[in-house]
Design a protein around this motif. Structure first.
Motif, PDB file in Angstrom:
ATOM      1  N   MET A   1      -0.530  16.541  -8.743  1.00  0.00           N
ATOM      2  CA  MET A   1      -0.934  15.300  -8.083  1.00  0.00           C
ATOM      3  C   MET A   1      -2.263  15.521  -7.362  1.00  0.00           C
ATOM      4  O   MET A   1      -2.471  16.544  -6.747  1.00  0.00           O
ATOM      5  N   TYR A 162      -1.717   8.673   1.685  1.00  0.00           N
ATOM      6  CA  TYR A 162      -0.537   8.233   0.926  1.00  0.00           C
ATOM      7  C   TYR A 162      -0.058   6.880   1.443  1.00  0.00           C
ATOM      8  O   TYR A 162       0.208   5.958   0.664  1.00  0.00           O
ATOM      9  N   ASP A 191      -4.844  13.643   1.295  1.00  0.00           N
ATOM     10  CA  ASP A 191      -3.401  13.742   1.189  1.00  0.00           C
ATOM     11  C   ASP A 191      -3.050  13.688  -0.297  1.00  0.00           C
ATOM     12  O   ASP A 191      -3.864  13.260  -1.102  1.00  0.00           O
ATOM     13  N   PRO A 194      -0.209   9.733  -5.370  1.00  0.00           N
ATOM     14  CA  PRO A 194       0.057   9.511  -6.797  1.00  0.00           C
ATOM     15  C   PRO A 194      -1.002   8.590  -7.409  1.00  0.00           C
ATOM     16  O   PRO A 194      -1.546   7.722  -6.728  1.00  0.00           O
ATOM     17  N   GLU A 196      -0.292   6.504  -9.782  1.00  0.00           N
ATOM     18  CA  GLU A 196       0.379   5.243 -10.101  1.00  0.00           C
ATOM     19  C   GLU A 196       0.430   4.333  -8.874  1.00  0.00           C
ATOM     20  O   GLU A 196       0.234   4.767  -7.749  1.00  0.00           O
ATOM     21  N   ALA A 197       0.733   3.050  -9.150  1.00  0.00           N
ATOM     22  CA  ALA A 197       0.915   2.097  -8.051  1.00  0.00           C
ATOM     23  C   ALA A 197       2.284   2.292  -7.414  1.00  0.00           C
ATOM     24  O   ALA A 197       3.261   2.591  -8.099  1.00  0.00           O
ATOM     25  N   TYR A 198       2.353   2.146  -6.091  1.00  0.00           N
ATOM     26  CA  TYR A 198       3.635   2.209  -5.374  1.00  0.00           C
ATOM     27  C   TYR A 198       3.499   1.403  -4.106  1.00  0.00           C
ATOM     28  O   TYR A 198       2.388   1.108  -3.661  1.00  0.00           O
ATOM     29  N   ILE A 200       4.990   0.754  -0.022  1.00  0.00           N
ATOM     30  CA  ILE A 200       5.769   1.208   1.139  1.00  0.00           C
ATOM     31  C   ILE A 200       6.164  -0.039   1.920  1.00  0.00           C
ATOM     32  O   ILE A 200       5.289  -0.816   2.325  1.00  0.00           O
ATOM     33  N   ASN A 206       7.571   6.202   9.583  1.00  0.00           N
ATOM     34  CA  ASN A 206       7.540   7.540   9.004  1.00  0.00           C
ATOM     35  C   ASN A 206       7.832   8.528  10.126  1.00  0.00           C
ATOM     36  O   ASN A 206       7.143   8.539  11.144  1.00  0.00           O
ATOM     37  N   LEU A 208       7.544  12.093  11.144  1.00  0.00           N
ATOM     38  CA  LEU A 208       6.775  13.233  10.641  1.00  0.00           C
ATOM     39  C   LEU A 208       7.416  14.570  10.961  1.00  0.00           C
ATOM     40  O   LEU A 208       7.256  15.530  10.230  1.00  0.00           O
ATOM     41  N   ARG A 246       3.805   2.861  11.369  1.00  0.00           N
ATOM     42  CA  ARG A 246       2.969   2.398  10.248  1.00  0.00           C
ATOM     43  C   ARG A 246       2.598   0.921  10.343  1.00  0.00           C
ATOM     44  O   ARG A 246       1.514   0.528   9.956  1.00  0.00           O
TER      45      ARG A 246
ATOM     46  N   ARG B 266      14.146  17.737   4.323  1.00  0.00           N
ATOM     47  CA  ARG B 266      13.423  16.478   4.408  1.00  0.00           C
ATOM     48  C   ARG B 266      12.435  16.332   3.259  1.00  0.00           C
ATOM     49  O   ARG B 266      12.146  15.226   2.821  1.00  0.00           O
ATOM     50  N   ARG B 277       9.502   4.533  -4.680  1.00  0.00           N
ATOM     51  CA  ARG B 277       8.519   3.506  -4.321  1.00  0.00           C
ATOM     52  C   ARG B 277       7.573   3.179  -5.471  1.00  0.00           C
ATOM     53  O   ARG B 277       6.855   2.183  -5.424  1.00  0.00           O
ATOM     54  N   LEU B 278       7.522   4.044  -6.497  1.00  0.00           N
ATOM     55  CA  LEU B 278       6.580   3.819  -7.595  1.00  0.00           C
ATOM     56  C   LEU B 278       6.941   2.550  -8.365  1.00  0.00           C
ATOM     57  O   LEU B 278       8.127   2.257  -8.580  1.00  0.00           O
ATOM     58  N   ASP B 279       5.915   1.830  -8.784  1.00  0.00           N
ATOM     59  CA  ASP B 279       6.138   0.628  -9.594  1.00  0.00           C
ATOM     60  C   ASP B 279       6.990   0.970 -10.807  1.00  0.00           C
ATOM     61  O   ASP B 279       6.700   1.935 -11.515  1.00  0.00           O
TER      62      ASP B 279
END
Lengths: 341, 368
Positions: A1, A162, A191, A194, A196-198, A200, A206, A208, A246, B266, B277-279
């Motif tokens: 990645m 991310y 960071d 990916p 690809e599209a995603y 949140i 989040n 940490l 966030r 974690r 979460r990926l499309d």
């Protein structure tokens, strides 16, 4: 990645959504740069190069350079949103939002409510925020509390690349107006992101790191300040939980409350001025809903009630840092030791 | 003689590990196979066992310390070895090549075009082909602890099924037979005619369906905690895997996979959350759920057809499996060898990787 910066992650999110959905358009000052003049088109890609390359791929019909007219940018975006497009408007600095508050507060934020749920306003307003850039009092503010206060707006403040990509794609697909605030001092933080599209989801914090001694809530650039403090504290045997909500609206209240119920101590780190702020909002939430769990005073680490100074040494003193967070943690823990001594 | 204990490399992509807990203190005698310490990687926390008996003389790495693979973490030596000699050994120790996968360290995943899907796979080593097929919601990285050691003697290939890992997030043929068809097309695309098939859970059912449809292409069949051998399954795990969003809920669900729930850290939960979460992932997982489950039970049961498989069949099952009931491994036809693993849950390739590697090696040798 691949590792990507926040700048690249934002660009990636815009590009992927514009490819996926032809109704997504960009509008703002210099988002292409050079348009309307004799210069090179796409010379800039925004003042900090965040939208670079999008004009070339999507053309002037979808990447719209405007004159210096904030009220027109937001007015056009709100109108485009209610008539079927998904505009992403860019307002160079959040400090300039004042000239278009009517379009944001009275129009875009109210459409869904005042039309009985029949109107959708799928627009995103991206803007740079924050101090640390030696850009003086009119280009350095953290004004998220103003937008968080208004029902009908969603407010997003990514702290890393991310999150920036996933939250921006979520913002573009959201059917309500979203204020998306990018901290100008962390654009180059990298960071794993990916290709690809995603997405949140909004309102999901989040966490940490997890520690039993204290809960530190921080947003945007302050997340990194909180993590630095947490590492220093860990070396001294004090284990902190660090929560990055966030989004300030909606706010993941449960994650904050659950953590404070375990640690009994809360420190909030916010770069904004302290009155009626995100910091006071989180403090009030915990005082109201988890008072019984508290074992020491809630401590807020914020900027002072002052404009952002231009003098570099004063600007540095203005911004919360790890030493101040560490001192706040020690202060709330010391109160418990006094009480149990 | 001084025996170094070094940071292991548990996966093709592992570069470093962090010491979480020492189980053995300096001065103590240890037996072969005794748990020495827990090491956390970006994927999972695992226990390093002593390869041989001896006396642990020195902790070189402290709890919390992160070290590269191959770095010295402890020293074993007979009681009569002087401390000064151990000091000198520790002082002069240099990391040498991590002995495992025969140069597989540089291996990068590749992709193959299969119909209109892009399938991601990791191929390492040379020899007879071994193909690893993961289960529902998994990906090729789940085989790391098994693929790495086998890559020194075999042409190992772990793929991401459609909808998983870094493969296309679409599952056009979501039932077991359809996935077996995709597997055949994938092997065609990478030029593998015949292979030892190793399938886990849903991947076990896929491997079995493949072997039934293409008997000449299966050199052997190894099924770990496989689906497809009975109706009963923990459908709640599958439904929660798809729908749990908060990290606490995701972690609680993943703990069901292991006998030792502490193995869920974690990073593992975060990986699952980021994947979901990926499309396209939600739709892919729901398609698999729809085809794989019938109510709260498995839709496809191939148990009656196991006896038809001509290649040798090995079934490995953890006795503490809380996803697919181990009882389904009982009463299988005579052509099936069943191995039970104590203190292992649904993920023997993670929880009992060394044993699984040994069983697979023996099984492949028998088939050859």
């Amino acid at each position: 990645m691949a590792k990507k910066s926040i700048r690249a992650a934002v660009n990636d999110a815009l590009k992927l959504e514009m490819r996926r959905d032809p109704t997504v358009i960009l509008i703002g000052e210099d988002v292409a740069g050079g348009a309307g003049g004799s210069g090179v088109q796409d010379a800039w890609g925004g003042v900090l190069g965040v939208t670079k390359g999008l004009y070339k791929e999507f053309g002037p019909g979808r990447v719209i350079d405007t004159p210096i007219t904030e009220s027109a940018i937001i007015g056009v975006a709100a109108g485009a949103a209610v008539s079927g497009l998904r505009p992403v408007a860019e307002l160079m600095f959040v400090d300039f939002m004042g000239v278009c508050f009517d379009q944001i507060f009275n129009q875009a934020a109210k459409f869904r409510y005042m039309f009985g749920g029949k109107a959708r306003t799928p627009m995103v307003i991206r803007s740079m925020m924050g101090a640390g850039f030696r850009a003086a009092a009119q280009h350095s503010q953290s004004l998220h509390a103003l937008f968080t206060h208004i029902p009908g707006l969603k407010v997003v403040m990514p702290s890393n690349a991310y999150d920036a990509k996933g939250l921006l794609i979520q913002a573009i697909r959201d059917d309500d107006p979203v204020i998306f605030l990018e901290h100008k001092a962390i654009y180059d933080l990298e960071d794993e992101v990916p290709d690809e599209a995603y997405t949140i989801p909004f309102g999901e914090a989040n966490i940490l790191r997890e520690g039993d001694d204290v809960t530190i809530v921080a947003i945007s650039r302050m997340v990194h300040v909180a993590m630095d403090a947490a590492k220093r504290l860990a070396a001294a045997g004090i284990q902190a939980t660090v929560i990055d909500p966030r989004t300030t609206s909606p706010l993941d209240e449960d994650s904050i409350l659950e953590s404070v119920e375990e640690t009994g101590h809360l420190v909030v780190v916010d770069e904004a001025n302290p009155r009626c702020s995100f910091a006071t909002d989180v403090a009030a939430l915990v005082a109201d809903r988890a008072f019984g769990a508290l074992k020491g005073p809630i401590k807020l680490v914020t900027a002072p009630h002052s404009p952002v100074p231009f003098a570099p040494n004063l600007e540095d003193a203005y911004i919360p840092n790890a030493a101040k967070v560490e001192a706040a943690v020690r202060a709330t823990l010391a109160a418990r030791e006094l009480a149990t001594a | 003689m001084i025996v170094p204990i070094t940071m292991p490399r548990w996966g093709l992509t592992m570069t470093e590990g962090t010491v979480v807990e020492w189980h053995v203190q300096p001065g103590a005698s240890v037996g072969a196979g005794q748990m020495l310490l827990d090491i956390e990687t970006t994927k999972i926390t695992n226990t390093l066992e002593a390869a041989e008996a001896g006396v642990l003389r020195r902790h070189v790495a402290e709890v919390g310390q992160t070290l590269p693979c191959g770095a010295l973490i402890a020293v074993m030596a007979p009681p009569e070895t002087p401390d000064a000699e151990i000091d000198a050994y520790v002082g002069s120790f240099v990391i040498t090549e991590v002995a495992d996968a025969g140069g597989a360290a540089e291996v990068e995943p590749k992709t193959a075009a299969v119909g209109d899907l892009t399938l991601n796979y990791l191929r390492a080593g040379a020899g007879a082909a071994v193909v690893f097929i993961h289960g529902f919601g998994g990906d090729l990285s789940g085989w790391a602890l098994v693929q790495t050691p086998l890559a020194s003697a075999f042409d190992t290939i772990a793929l991401d099924l459609p909808g998983h890992g870094k493969s296309s997030k679409r599952v056009p043929h979501a039932d077991v037979a359809g996935l077996a068809g995709e597997l055949a097309a994938f092997l065609d695309a990478i030029g593998v005619q015949r292979a030892h098939l190793v399938g886990h859970s849903l991947g076990g059912a896929v491997a079995l369906a493949f072997a039934l449809a293409h008997p000449q292409r299966a050199a052997s069949l190894s099924l770990l905690a496989p689906a497809g051998l009975g109706r009963e399954i923990n459908a709640g795990y599958i439904r929660n895997f798809i729908r749990a969003e908060r990290r606490k809920d995701v972690e609680a669900n993943l703990r069901q996979l292991f006998c030792n729930p502490d193995l869920v850290n974690r990073a593992l939960a975060e990986d699952v959350i980021r994947y979901k979460r990926l499309d396209g992932v939600r739709q892919s997982l729901e398609a698999l759920e729809g085809a794989f489950l019938s109510g709260e039970q498995q839709a496809t049961v191939l148990r009656e057809r196991l006896a038809e498989v001509q290649a040798p069949v090995l079934v490995i099952w953890g006795r503490e499996d809380r996803i697919v009931p181990p009882a389904q491994g009982q009463g299988l036809p005579a052509n099936v060898q069943v191995e039970w693993l104590e203190r292992s849950g649904h993920m023997p390739q993670v929880e009992a990787a060394d044993k699984v590697v040994a069983l697979l090696k023996r099984h492949f040798a028998k088939a050859a």
